[in-house]
Design an enzyme around this catalytic site. Structure first.
Site, PDB file in Angstrom:
ATOM      1  N   ASP A  88     -30.813  51.504  36.470  1.00 40.42           N
ATOM      2  CA  ASP A  88     -30.161  52.218  37.571  1.00 40.42           C
ATOM      3  C   ASP A  88     -29.716  53.602  37.116  1.00 40.42           C
ATOM      4  O   ASP A  88     -29.634  53.875  35.916  1.00 40.42           O
ATOM      5  CB  ASP A  88     -28.977  51.419  38.146  1.00 40.42           C
ATOM      6  CG  ASP A  88     -28.119  50.766  37.079  1.00 40.42           C
ATOM      7  OD1 ASP A  88     -28.205  51.173  35.900  1.00 40.42           O
ATOM      8  OD2 ASP A  88     -27.354  49.851  37.405  1.00 40.42           O
TER       9      ASP A  88
ATOM     10  N   HIS B  84     -22.838  42.598  41.794  1.00 37.70           N
ATOM     11  CA  HIS B  84     -24.040  43.448  41.820  1.00 37.70           C
ATOM     12  C   HIS B  84     -24.848  43.243  40.539  1.00 37.70           C
ATOM     13  O   HIS B  84     -24.304  42.958  39.477  1.00 37.70           O
ATOM     14  CB  HIS B  84     -23.707  44.923  42.083  1.00 37.70           C
ATOM     15  CG  HIS B  84     -23.041  45.678  40.982  1.00 37.70           C
ATOM     16  ND1 HIS B  84     -22.188  46.734  41.197  1.00 37.70           N
ATOM     17  CD2 HIS B  84     -23.112  45.569  39.622  1.00 37.70           C
ATOM     18  CE1 HIS B  84     -21.789  47.227  40.044  1.00 37.70           C
ATOM     19  NE2 HIS B  84     -22.321  46.537  39.066  1.00 37.70           N
TER      20      HIS B  84
ATOM     21  N   ASN C 119     -18.448  42.779  41.818  1.00 35.51           N
ATOM     22  CA  ASN C 119     -18.738  42.207  43.139  1.00 35.51           C
ATOM     23  C   ASN C 119     -20.053  41.437  43.130  1.00 35.51           C
ATOM     24  O   ASN C 119     -20.634  41.168  44.175  1.00 35.51           O
ATOM     25  CB  ASN C 119     -18.808  43.326  44.178  1.00 35.51           C
ATOM     26  CG  ASN C 119     -19.798  44.417  43.759  1.00 35.51           C
ATOM     27  OD1 ASN C 119     -20.443  44.290  42.711  1.00 35.51           O
ATOM     28  ND2 ASN C 119     -19.919  45.455  44.557  1.00 35.51           N
TER      29      ASN C 119
ATOM     30  N   GLU D  50     -26.075  46.310  45.505  1.00 36.03           N
ATOM     31  CA  GLU D  50     -24.746  46.021  46.011  1.00 36.03           C
ATOM     32  C   GLU D  50     -24.795  44.973  47.117  1.00 36.03           C
ATOM     33  O   GLU D  50     -25.782  44.905  47.866  1.00 36.03           O
ATOM     34  CB  GLU D  50     -24.142  47.310  46.591  1.00 36.03           C
ATOM     35  CG  GLU D  50     -23.974  48.425  45.578  1.00 36.03           C
ATOM     36  CD  GLU D  50     -22.718  48.274  44.751  1.00 36.03           C
ATOM     37  OE1 GLU D  50     -22.454  47.176  44.223  1.00 36.03           O
ATOM     38  OE2 GLU D  50     -21.996  49.264  44.628  1.00 36.03           O
TER      39      GLU D  50
HETATM   40  C1  F6R Z   1     -25.251  49.099  34.403  1.00 31.69           C
HETATM   41  C2  F6R Z   1     -25.350  48.237  35.562  1.00 31.69           C
HETATM   42  C3  F6R Z   1     -24.196  47.471  36.109  1.00 31.69           C
HETATM   43  C4  F6R Z   1     -23.351  46.801  35.027  1.00 31.69           C
HETATM   44  C5  F6R Z   1     -22.208  45.995  35.642  1.00 31.69           C
HETATM   45  C6  F6R Z   1     -21.298  45.414  34.567  1.00 31.69           C
HETATM   46  O1  F6R Z   1     -26.518  49.718  34.135  1.00 31.69           O
HETATM   47  O2  F6R Z   1     -26.391  48.132  36.091  1.00 31.69           O
HETATM   48  O3  F6R Z   1     -24.713  46.507  37.001  1.00 31.69           O
HETATM   49  O4  F6R Z   1     -24.165  45.956  34.278  1.00 31.69           O
HETATM   50  O5  F6R Z   1     -21.457  46.800  36.496  1.00 31.69           O
HETATM   51  O6  F6R Z   1     -20.728  46.467  33.841  1.00 31.69           O
HETATM   52  P1  F6R Z   1     -19.815  46.187  32.569  1.00 31.69           P
HETATM   53  O7  F6R Z   1     -20.702  45.598  31.525  1.00 31.69           O
HETATM   54  O8  F6R Z   1     -19.283  47.554  32.155  1.00 31.69           O
HETATM   55  O9  F6R Z   1     -18.738  45.254  32.999  1.00 31.69           O
END
Ligand code: F6R
Length: 244
Positions: free
Chosen positions: A67, A138, A136, A143
């Site tokens: 992403d 994702h 959430n 999302e």
């Molecule tokens: C990052 C991404 C997000 C994270 C998720 C968890 O490239 O795609 O989906 O993997 O938000 O983030 P952390 O590991 O910081 O809790």
């Protein structure tokens, strides 16, 4: 679904790194998706350590970006590509030419996303997708509500994701409101998926992911329907009964 619960974050990072290293050793040119975020950083440090010791050669790996924020160039300090370059590509010696970017700065996002999906298809899909778990549910920036067949696309970020990303950049106002994300259908179709989850703040969403109803409102719950998934969670994220 295989669930591995570790005592702490360090053990999660070691086991996760060993799993990724195993895939690289078995298939040096595997097509992989690797996330940014806080959770995978320990695994990336472990992998870099293996490379330093001469135990791992990742120079032929093909990495697909998961992403990227919209309108962000690769040299912007907030670029997720830049984050991966610093934490993974450089320490592991993965050349730029082996990375398929999701260009958040492309003029035509629809065309850029379609081009990305075509490269994924030409590669025969992903061999390994590594994911963190959003607050959430994702996956990447898919999302809620997210359709399990959603392709790679431009999305509006939810308030929860903007709040969560603010900790990376220090201020909510620095977080772009839109992003491009690899599609649910490409991610869920991977030959192998590894989900890494750490910390008590992920406890509730991990429970919904693994044991709740499968629903577009918790995109990670679709992982219940794939057979090739390993979840590594630390004890804070998945407490044993007596800790609950
Ligand atoms: C990052 C991404 C997000 C994270 C998720 C968890 O490239 O795609 O989906 O993997 O938000 O983030 P952390 O590991 O910081 O809790």
């Amino acid at each position: 679904m295989e669930l591995i619960v570790t005592d702490n974050y360090q053990a999660l990072s070691q086991i996760g790194a060993e799993m990724i290293a195993g895939v690289i050793r078995a298939q040096p040119d595997a097509a992989v998706v690797l996330p940014t975020g806080d959770t995978p950083m320990g695994m990336y440090r472990e992998l870099a350590e293996r490379k330093r010791r001469g135990e791992l050669d990742a120079s032929n790996l093909r990495v697909f970006q998961l992403d990227e924020y919209l309108g962000i160039t690769p040299d912007d300090p907030r670029s997720l590509y830049g984050w991966l370059a610093r934490s993974l590509f450089e320490p592991l010696g993965i050349p730029d030419a082996n990375v398929v970017r999701l260009p958040g700065d492309a003029e035509d996002q629809v065309a850029a996303c379609r081009a990305y999906d075509q490269v994924v298809e030409a590669a025969g899909g992903f061999d390994l997708v590594v994911l963190g778990l959003g607050p959430n549910g994702h996956l990447g920036f898919n999302e809620p509500p997210a359709d399990s067949h959603a392709p790679t696309r431009l999305v509006d970020l939810s308030e929860a994701s903007i709040e969560s990303s603010a900790r990376y950049w220090g201020d909510k106002n620095l977080v772009p409101c839109q992003a491009v994300t690899a599609g649910m259908v490409q991610l869920l179709g991977a030959r192998r998926i590894l989900l890494v989850v750490s910390g008590a703040h992920k406890r509730e969403i991990l429970h919904q992911t693994i044991a709740g109803p499968v629903t577009p409102n918790v995109p990670s719950s679709y992982l219940q329907r794939v057979s090739n998934i390993t979840v590594i969670a630390d004890r804070d994220a998945w407490p044993s009964k007596r800790d609950e």
